[in-house]
Design an enzyme around this catalytic site. Sequence first.
Site, PDB file in Angstrom:
ATOM      1  N   GLN A  21      -6.380  -1.394   2.937  1.00  0.00           N
ATOM      2  CA  GLN A  21      -5.685  -1.058   4.177  1.00  0.00           C
ATOM      3  C   GLN A  21      -6.404   0.066   4.909  1.00  0.00           C
ATOM      4  OE1 GLN A  21      -1.905   1.250   4.697  1.00  0.00           O
ATOM      5  NE2 GLN A  21      -1.074  -0.751   5.269  1.00  0.00           N
ATOM      6  N   ASN A  57       9.383  -6.536   3.695  1.00  0.00           N
ATOM      7  CA  ASN A  57       9.124  -5.312   2.944  1.00  0.00           C
ATOM      8  C   ASN A  57      10.247  -4.323   3.228  1.00  0.00           C
ATOM      9  OD1 ASN A  57       7.172  -2.440   3.480  1.00  0.00           O
ATOM     10  ND2 ASN A  57       7.490  -3.274   1.446  1.00  0.00           N
ATOM     11  N   GLY A  58      10.517  -3.473   2.247  1.00  0.00           N
ATOM     12  CA  GLY A  58      11.531  -2.439   2.411  1.00  0.00           C
ATOM     13  C   GLY A  58      12.728  -2.678   1.518  1.00  0.00           C
ATOM     14  N   ASP A  59      12.996  -1.772   0.586  1.00  0.00           N
ATOM     15  CA  ASP A  59      14.157  -1.819  -0.304  1.00  0.00           C
ATOM     16  C   ASP A  59      14.138  -3.009  -1.258  1.00  0.00           C
ATOM     17  OD1 ASP A  59      14.992   0.432   1.012  1.00  0.00           O
ATOM     18  OD2 ASP A  59      16.632  -0.523   2.104  1.00  0.00           O
ATOM     19  N   PRO A 113       0.844  -1.199   0.000  1.00  0.00           N
ATOM     20  CA  PRO A 113       0.000   0.000   0.000  1.00  0.00           C
ATOM     21  C   PRO A 113       0.875   1.243   0.000  1.00  0.00           C
ATOM     22  CG  PRO A 113       0.090  -0.953   2.199  1.00  0.00           C
ATOM     23  CD  PRO A 113       0.823  -1.897   1.295  1.00  0.00           C
ATOM     24  N   GLY A 119       7.107  -2.044  -2.864  1.00  0.00           N
ATOM     25  CA  GLY A 119       6.478  -0.733  -2.850  1.00  0.00           C
ATOM     26  C   GLY A 119       7.098   0.181  -3.876  1.00  0.00           C
ATOM     27  N   ARG A 120       8.077   0.974  -3.439  1.00  0.00           N
ATOM     28  CA  ARG A 120       8.663   1.977  -4.328  1.00  0.00           C
ATOM     29  C   ARG A 120       9.296   1.369  -5.572  1.00  0.00           C
ATOM     30  NH1 ARG A 120      12.355   4.897  -0.100  1.00  0.00           N
ATOM     31  NH2 ARG A 120      12.298   2.792   0.797  1.00  0.00           N
ATOM     32  N   CYS A 157       2.870   3.173   8.937  1.00  0.00           N
ATOM     33  CA  CYS A 157       3.088   4.470   8.287  1.00  0.00           C
ATOM     34  C   CYS A 157       3.865   5.396   9.217  1.00  0.00           C
ATOM     35  CB  CYS A 157       1.765   5.110   7.902  1.00  0.00           C
ATOM     36  SG  CYS A 157       1.974   6.711   7.068  1.00  0.00           S
ATOM     37  N   LYS A 215       0.361  -4.759   8.871  1.00  0.00           N
ATOM     38  CA  LYS A 215       1.622  -4.243   8.336  1.00  0.00           C
ATOM     39  C   LYS A 215       2.213  -3.287   9.353  1.00  0.00           C
ATOM     40  CE  LYS A 215       3.721  -2.454   4.103  1.00  0.00           C
ATOM     41  NZ  LYS A 215       4.604  -1.414   4.654  1.00  0.00           N
TER      42      LYS A 215
END
Length: 324
Positions: free
Chosen positions: A73, A203-205, A18, A227-228, A103, A142
């Site tokens: 979410q 999650n992350g990178d 999300p 994500g990104r 977040c 999350k």
Amino acid sequence: MTISLDSLRLDPPVLLAPMAGITDLPFRRMVARFGAGLVVSEMVASGEMLTAKPSVRAKAQAELTAGLPTSVQLAGREAAPMAEAAKIVADMGAEIIDINMGCPAKKVTGGLSGAALMRNPDHALRLIEAVVGAVDLPVTLKMRLGWDEDQLNAAEIAARAEAAGVKMIVIHGRTRMQFYTGAADWRAIAAVRAAVSVPVVANGDITDAASARRALDQSGAAGVMVGRGAQGAPWRLAQIAAALFGKADPKLPSGSEFSDFVSEHYEAILSFYGRDLGLRIARKHLGWYAEAAAAPLRAEMMRATDPAATLALIRSAFSEREAA
């Protein structure tokens, strides 16, 4: 490898994260076209869901065309509004409810929701229990590793969340105070994996197949959430699934197909939001798609206010481009 949430199968275990202002229905549909195990809506504030504002309800729309499970979410600080919002979202067609406890944005944590919930696990668990009890759907969570380096309590919260009925836990490998600085600590996610029996997702990178493989190896997670890495590349999840989980290589657009794809996404945004708001929202997506374009052309595209002119610029910028 597949993640099972009650009767739902997340196959491949490569999930779209999300992202506020990004994972709207047009973008989720673009990702779904190439393939993913799950797509998650942008964050929806529970209190706003109760107002029935069309612009808020639009964030929770769950209709897709590729048959993928869709998760909505929710974010909030109090149990009762979260439970009521979960019921509304379930009635709108969501198949999974995800609770936002990750977040880091000040406007979210300042209202004691998002990652701020990790500072008060007892309160967070009351909220989780209320949502689980309100719907007959899988509820997922999350969150981050903790609020800061002195409060790394993700494993504790995960174990309690599992006992409350949460079916899957996604961990962003940073603390709230890190925001997005430094590198995601995938090894730290392993402590959460050891604390629960439900699937844990890293999650992350995670931006490509190589980083996804490292995240899985270091965390022991059941899957990854991107994500990104998907910004400007809705096919990224399918590429990871092909490299790591034996799925078919996605057919990436090139040449005129690429400009047609970007044009379709652009027009879908305008149709979904209306012309004026759609023009503003579309610019960030065009910027990501156009990162390799010549700077003057990219700047002109960002300034354009006429849809027909923008479509002409898209054809000029992307007619010889290949997706990567």
